[in-house]
Design a protein around this motif. Structure first.
Motif, PDB file in Angstrom:
ATOM      1  N   ALA A 170       1.886  -9.141  -8.348  1.00 36.90           N
ATOM      2  CA  ALA A 170       0.313  -9.254  -8.191  1.00 36.90           C
ATOM      3  C   ALA A 170      -0.084  -8.480  -6.693  1.00 36.90           C
ATOM      4  CB  ALA A 170      -0.168 -10.690  -8.441  1.00 36.90           C
ATOM      5  N   GLU A 171       0.631  -9.065  -5.894  1.00 36.41           N
ATOM      6  CA  GLU A 171       0.118  -8.716  -4.441  1.00 36.41           C
ATOM      7  C   GLU A 171       0.156  -7.050  -4.313  1.00 36.41           C
ATOM      8  OE1 GLU A 171       1.591 -12.895  -3.843  1.00 36.41           O
ATOM      9  OE2 GLU A 171       1.947 -11.171  -5.124  1.00 36.41           O
ATOM     10  N   ILE A 172       1.088  -6.416  -5.001  1.00 37.38           N
ATOM     11  CA  ILE A 172       1.249  -5.034  -5.045  1.00 37.38           C
ATOM     12  C   ILE A 172       0.139  -4.490  -5.815  1.00 37.38           C
ATOM     13  CG2 ILE A 172       2.690  -3.093  -5.198  1.00 37.38           C
ATOM     14  CD1 ILE A 172       5.052  -5.135  -4.551  1.00 37.38           C
ATOM     15  N   SER A 173       0.226  -4.838  -7.034  1.00 37.27           N
ATOM     16  CA  SER A 173      -0.587  -4.292  -7.893  1.00 37.27           C
ATOM     17  C   SER A 173      -2.204  -4.392  -7.561  1.00 37.27           C
ATOM     18  CB  SER A 173      -0.655  -5.082  -9.386  1.00 37.27           C
ATOM     19  OG  SER A 173       0.673  -4.829  -9.981  1.00 37.27           O
ATOM     20  N   ASP A 174      -2.646  -5.602  -6.870  1.00 40.60           N
ATOM     21  CA  ASP A 174      -3.894  -5.819  -6.457  1.00 40.60           C
ATOM     22  C   ASP A 174      -4.401  -4.748  -5.287  1.00 40.60           C
ATOM     23  OD1 ASP A 174      -4.328  -7.907  -8.266  1.00 40.60           O
ATOM     24  OD2 ASP A 174      -4.086  -9.538  -6.598  1.00 40.60           O
ATOM     25  N   ALA A 175      -3.432  -4.648  -4.426  1.00 44.93           N
ATOM     26  CA  ALA A 175      -3.563  -3.598  -3.212  1.00 44.93           C
ATOM     27  C   ALA A 175      -3.867  -2.332  -3.819  1.00 44.93           C
ATOM     28  CB  ALA A 175      -2.329  -3.385  -2.353  1.00 44.93           C
ATOM     29  N   ILE A 176      -2.957  -1.778  -4.692  1.00 46.16           N
ATOM     30  CA  ILE A 176      -3.115  -0.435  -5.499  1.00 46.16           C
ATOM     31  C   ILE A 176      -4.710  -0.295  -6.225  1.00 46.16           C
ATOM     32  CG2 ILE A 176      -2.356   1.048  -7.397  1.00 46.16           C
ATOM     33  CD1 ILE A 176       0.593  -0.068  -6.840  1.00 46.16           C
ATOM     34  N   ARG A 177      -4.933  -1.339  -6.955  1.00 46.01           N
ATOM     35  CA  ARG A 177      -6.120  -1.567  -7.519  1.00 46.01           C
ATOM     36  C   ARG A 177      -7.240  -1.615  -6.723  1.00 46.01           C
ATOM     37  NH1 ARG A 177      -3.825  -5.676 -10.722  1.00 46.01           N
ATOM     38  NH2 ARG A 177      -2.747  -4.867 -12.697  1.00 46.01           N
ATOM     39  N   SER A 178      -7.314  -2.157  -5.528  1.00 45.08           N
ATOM     40  CA  SER A 178      -8.149  -2.097  -4.409  1.00 45.08           C
ATOM     41  C   SER A 178      -8.405  -0.740  -4.029  1.00 45.08           C
ATOM     42  CB  SER A 178      -7.910  -3.152  -3.340  1.00 45.08           C
ATOM     43  OG  SER A 178      -8.862  -3.136  -2.441  1.00 45.08           O
ATOM     44  N   GLN A 179      -7.488   0.133  -3.958  1.00 41.12           N
ATOM     45  CA  GLN A 179      -7.601   1.435  -3.432  1.00 41.12           C
ATOM     46  C   GLN A 179      -8.450   2.254  -4.708  1.00 41.12           C
ATOM     47  OE1 GLN A 179      -7.221   2.758  -0.210  1.00 41.12           O
ATOM     48  NE2 GLN A 179      -8.131   4.612  -1.164  1.00 41.12           N
ATOM     49  N   LEU A 180      -7.708   1.902  -5.768  1.00 38.90           N
ATOM     50  CA  LEU A 180      -8.310   2.739  -6.800  1.00 38.90           C
ATOM     51  C   LEU A 180      -9.891   2.698  -6.961  1.00 38.90           C
ATOM     52  CD1 LEU A 180      -5.516   2.173  -9.549  1.00 38.90           C
ATOM     53  CD2 LEU A 180      -6.215   4.488  -8.616  1.00 38.90           C
ATOM     54  N   ASP A 181     -10.271   1.325  -6.832  1.00 39.24           N
ATOM     55  CA  ASP A 181     -11.644   1.020  -6.764  1.00 39.24           C
ATOM     56  C   ASP A 181     -12.541   1.790  -5.940  1.00 39.24           C
ATOM     57  OD1 ASP A 181     -11.037  -0.787  -8.950  1.00 39.24           O
ATOM     58  OD2 ASP A 181     -11.174  -2.445  -7.679  1.00 39.24           O
ATOM     59  N   THR A 182     -11.962   2.176  -5.008  1.00 39.08           N
ATOM     60  CA  THR A 182     -12.617   3.309  -3.932  1.00 39.08           C
ATOM     61  C   THR A 182     -13.221   4.615  -4.552  1.00 39.08           C
ATOM     62  OG1 THR A 182     -11.059   4.312  -2.581  1.00 39.08           O
ATOM     63  CG2 THR A 182     -11.680   2.110  -1.998  1.00 39.08           C
ATOM     64  N   GLY A 183     -12.297   4.962  -5.472  1.00 39.01           N
ATOM     65  CA  GLY A 183     -12.379   6.409  -5.955  1.00 39.01           C
ATOM     66  C   GLY A 183     -11.658   7.161  -5.167  1.00 39.01           C
ATOM     67  N   VAL A 184     -10.795   7.060  -4.044  1.00 37.94           N
ATOM     68  CA  VAL A 184     -10.251   7.832  -3.301  1.00 37.94           C
ATOM     69  C   VAL A 184      -8.607   7.632  -3.427  1.00 37.94           C
ATOM     70  CG1 VAL A 184      -9.594   8.507  -0.765  1.00 37.94           C
ATOM     71  CG2 VAL A 184     -11.936   7.486  -1.554  1.00 37.94           C
ATOM     72  N   LEU A 185      -8.163   8.505  -4.424  1.00 39.10           N
ATOM     73  CA  LEU A 185      -6.689   8.477  -4.594  1.00 39.10           C
ATOM     74  C   LEU A 185      -5.992   9.390  -3.785  1.00 39.10           C
ATOM     75  CD1 LEU A 185      -8.090   7.415  -7.375  1.00 39.10           C
ATOM     76  CD2 LEU A 185      -6.308   8.734  -8.547  1.00 39.10           C
ATOM     77  N   HIS A 186      -6.667  10.562  -3.074  1.00 35.53           N
ATOM     78  CA  HIS A 186      -6.052  11.498  -2.320  1.00 35.53           C
ATOM     79  C   HIS A 186      -7.146  12.052  -1.248  1.00 35.53           C
ATOM     80  CE1 HIS A 186      -3.629  15.038  -1.049  1.00 35.53           C
ATOM     81  NE2 HIS A 186      -4.522  15.534  -1.375  1.00 35.53           N
ATOM     82  N   THR A 187      -6.623  12.159  -0.141  1.00 26.65           N
ATOM     83  CA  THR A 187      -7.268  13.051   0.711  1.00 26.65           C
ATOM     84  C   THR A 187      -6.649  14.143   1.851  1.00 26.65           C
ATOM     85  OG1 THR A 187      -6.845  11.643   2.815  1.00 26.65           O
ATOM     86  CG2 THR A 187      -8.789  11.057   1.261  1.00 26.65           C
ATOM     87  N   SER A 188      -5.186  14.150   1.863  1.00 28.24           N
ATOM     88  CA  SER A 188      -4.250  14.841   2.633  1.00 28.24           C
ATOM     89  C   SER A 188      -4.229  14.223   4.010  1.00 28.24           C
ATOM     90  CB  SER A 188      -4.465  16.287   2.622  1.00 28.24           C
ATOM     91  OG  SER A 188      -5.387  16.597   3.686  1.00 28.24           O
ATOM     92  N   THR A 189      -3.228  14.885   4.784  1.00 27.53           N
ATOM     93  CA  THR A 189      -3.185  14.231   6.235  1.00 27.53           C
ATOM     94  C   THR A 189      -4.009  14.985   7.047  1.00 27.53           C
ATOM     95  OG1 THR A 189      -1.486  15.864   6.540  1.00 27.53           O
ATOM     96  CG2 THR A 189      -0.686  13.651   5.889  1.00 27.53           C
ATOM     97  N   LEU A 190      -5.146  15.892   6.467  1.00 22.40           N
ATOM     98  CA  LEU A 190      -6.131  16.574   7.166  1.00 22.40           C
ATOM     99  C   LEU A 190      -7.231  15.408   7.585  1.00 22.40           C
ATOM    100  CD1 LEU A 190      -6.324  19.896   5.449  1.00 22.40           C
ATOM    101  CD2 LEU A 190      -5.514  19.509   7.716  1.00 22.40           C
ATOM    102  N   TYR A 191      -7.131  14.333   6.970  1.00 22.84           N
ATOM    103  CA  TYR A 191      -7.976  13.068   7.295  1.00 22.84           C
ATOM    104  C   TYR A 191      -7.322  11.920   7.910  1.00 22.84           C
ATOM    105  CZ  TYR A 191     -10.940  16.529   4.751  1.00 22.84           C
ATOM    106  OH  TYR A 191     -11.509  17.682   4.356  1.00 22.84           O
ATOM    107  N   LEU A 192      -8.082  11.150   8.413  1.00 18.12           N
ATOM    108  CA  LEU A 192      -7.582   9.723   8.778  1.00 18.12           C
ATOM    109  C   LEU A 192      -7.299   9.047   7.451  1.00 18.12           C
ATOM    110  CD1 LEU A 192      -9.464   9.087  11.808  1.00 18.12           C
ATOM    111  CD2 LEU A 192      -7.151   9.388  11.904  1.00 18.12           C
ATOM    112  N   ILE A 193      -6.230   8.335   7.413  1.00 19.58           N
ATOM    113  CA  ILE A 193      -5.962   7.238   6.320  1.00 19.58           C
ATOM    114  C   ILE A 193      -5.693   5.977   6.913  1.00 19.58           C
ATOM    115  CG2 ILE A 193      -4.409   6.780   4.403  1.00 19.58           C
ATOM    116  CD1 ILE A 193      -3.887   9.927   4.178  1.00 19.58           C
ATOM    117  N   ARG A 194      -6.474   5.022   6.811  1.00 20.35           N
ATOM    118  CA  ARG A 194      -6.293   3.710   7.674  1.00 20.35           C
ATOM    119  C   ARG A 194      -4.830   3.178   7.156  1.00 20.35           C
ATOM    120  NH1 ARG A 194      -9.379   0.672  10.647  1.00 20.35           N
ATOM    121  NH2 ARG A 194     -11.053   2.060  10.199  1.00 20.35           N
ATOM    122  N   LYS A 195      -4.559   3.071   5.912  1.00 19.68           N
ATOM    123  CA  LYS A 195      -3.274   2.440   5.204  1.00 19.68           C
ATOM    124  C   LYS A 195      -2.152   3.137   5.955  1.00 19.68           C
ATOM    125  CE  LYS A 195      -4.664  -1.375   3.361  1.00 19.68           C
ATOM    126  NZ  LYS A 195      -4.393  -2.791   3.921  1.00 19.68           N
TER     127      LYS A 195
END
Length: 433
Positions: free
Chosen positions: A60-85
């Motif tokens: 659950a803890e891992i699935s919830d973390a993934i769903r939380s990121q999915l809920d932002t709509g941001v699946l990808h940005t590349s390393t050209l942008y800051l990625i907090r996690k």
């Protein structure tokens, strides 16, 4: 799984893309340490997607973390942008590594991590010479195949680096197999000195070592071997890279990293597999001056992306918060003891070795030490029939590899030992005829 899917797979996938079992399975559901195939049969998983599902399934803890990121709509940005996690995970891994002034670069796999390590080392030392260990495996890309010391996984003799191989990997069958631990270490270190003098021009870039050989059959060297190697490397200014793709994250039970059993700190370590608990992530930790030695631009399109780092951060936190390293030590001791009892009753087992939840069972022809790939193949089929999935490897393809999720329970360990005992007995019966 239907024969139709097997046929379709073989029609469009490469011939060299291996499938386990005479009747390959399709895994469609999973929970805890168990997976279910498309026919509805459930198995206790003792290979964990090649050591990758380190925490197990549907956590659950891992699935919830993934769903939380999915809920932002941001699946990808590349390393050209800051990625907090990505930054948070890098900070945590850098501290855990023990490497001074550590910096972290994320990739998508262990192969890519080792390719990056070779690029950094050869650039830093301005040399294309690499030392590797016989029977090693470091990946399936051009340079990593070039430093893989196992012919079964070396698709090409071409390589961008010049490799020299040393002894120390496969103790059970090596020329120093009868030596004591101290004499074994001394002989391997002396071999390293000889290789440096006879097969290199001296200015070697790095040595790369798996603390426990994975694909090679979970071969475990004596503690202190890497310290002996490193003494020689330091005398010659050669970098030391620890390939922790399979040994990292506490799986050996004794330590968080495989190199720690030897009392050394590498210049760089590579990681992958268990960190993502199934997500594609790998990387390298290196001293700051080594990591920063490149004089050209570089990025990673997918390495350390928001989804993989969110899941990996949750995986690492779960692993640490629940002392899964301690559980790996506990369950590993129980498995090793049980398997050695089985081996004492069946001489089709030539060797039982490992640390924590990395255990190899080498199958031989009864009454000797001749490798027995047929016995290993039979044990694979027998365990599957009884509801247990295991792995297979080794130089001769005769080693059963056991690497279950680190959340393994006492009851599941007992269950697996029962199945392994019955399956090995069947192989003994067949090979003794």
């Amino acid at each position: 799984m239907s024969d139709d899917l097997v046929t379709r797979h073989r029609a469009v996938m490469p011939n060299w893309l291996a499938l386990y079992y005479q009747e390959p399975i399709e895994i469609v559901r999973a929970e805890g340490r168990r997976v279910t195939d498309s026919t509805g049969k459930t198995y206790l998983d003792f290979f964990a997607g090649i050591l990758t599902n380190a925490i197990g399934y549907d956590v659950a803890e891992i699935s919830d973390a993934i769903r939380s990121q999915l809920d932002t709509g941001v699946l990808h940005t590349s390393t050209l942008y800051l990625i907090r996690k990505q930054v948070e995970l890098a900070e945590q891994i850098a501290e855990l590594s023990g490497i001074p002034d550590a910096k972290v670069f994320f990739t998508n796999s262990g192969t890519e991590a080792n390719e990056t390590a070779l690029m950094l080392a050869t650039q830093y030392r301005r040399s294309n010479q690499i030392l590797a260990v016989r029977n090693s495996y470091h990946g399936r890309a051009f340079a990593t195949i070039g430093i893989t010391g196992n012919r079964g996984w070396s698709a090409s003799s071409l390589s961008p680096v010049k490799v020299s191989y040393v002894h120390g990997g496969y103790r059970y069958r090596g020329p120093f197999s009868a030596y004591s631990d101290a004499d074994y270490v001394a002989a391997c270190v002396e071999d390293l000195r000889d290789v440096l003098q006879t097969t290199t021009s001296g200015d070697v870039a790095a040595m790369i070592v798996e603390p426990i050989q994975g694909v090679g059959g979970f071969n475990v060297p004596p503690d202190g071997l890497l310290a002996g190697y490193k003494e020689v490397l330091d005398e010659n200014g050669i970098l030391f890279i620890s390939d922790e793709v399979q040994t990292g994250w506490g799986r050996t039970g004794e330590h968080f990293w495989g190199f720690e059993s030897h009392g050394v700190v590498p210049d760089a370590l590579t990681f992958a597999k268990g960190l993502g608990n199934g997500l594609a992530i790998g990387g390298i930790v290196a001293r700051g001056d080594l990591m920063d030695c490149l004089n050209a631009n570089s990025i990673s399109t997918f390495g350390g992306n928001p989804i993989s780092t969110a899941g990996a951060k949750a995986t690492l936190d779960y692993l640490l918060d629940n002392d899964l390293q301690g559980n790996a030590a506990k369950q590993g001791d129980k498995l090793l003891s049980g398997l050695r009892d089985i081996a004492a009753r069946h001489d089709v087992v030539g060797d039982v070795r490992g640390k924590g939840l990395m255990i190899g069972v080498e199958l031989v022809e009864p009454g000797g030490v001749e490798p027995s790939p047929p016995a290993a193949a039979q044990v694979m089929e027998e365990t599957k029939a009884r509801g247990l999935l295991v792995g297979k490897g080794g130089l001769h393809n005769n080693v059963i590899r056991l690497a279950p999720p680190m959340t393994l329970t006492d009851e599941e360990t007992t269950e697996a030992l029962g199945i392994l005992g019955e399956s090995i007995a069947k192989a003994q019966e067949s090979r003794a005829k």
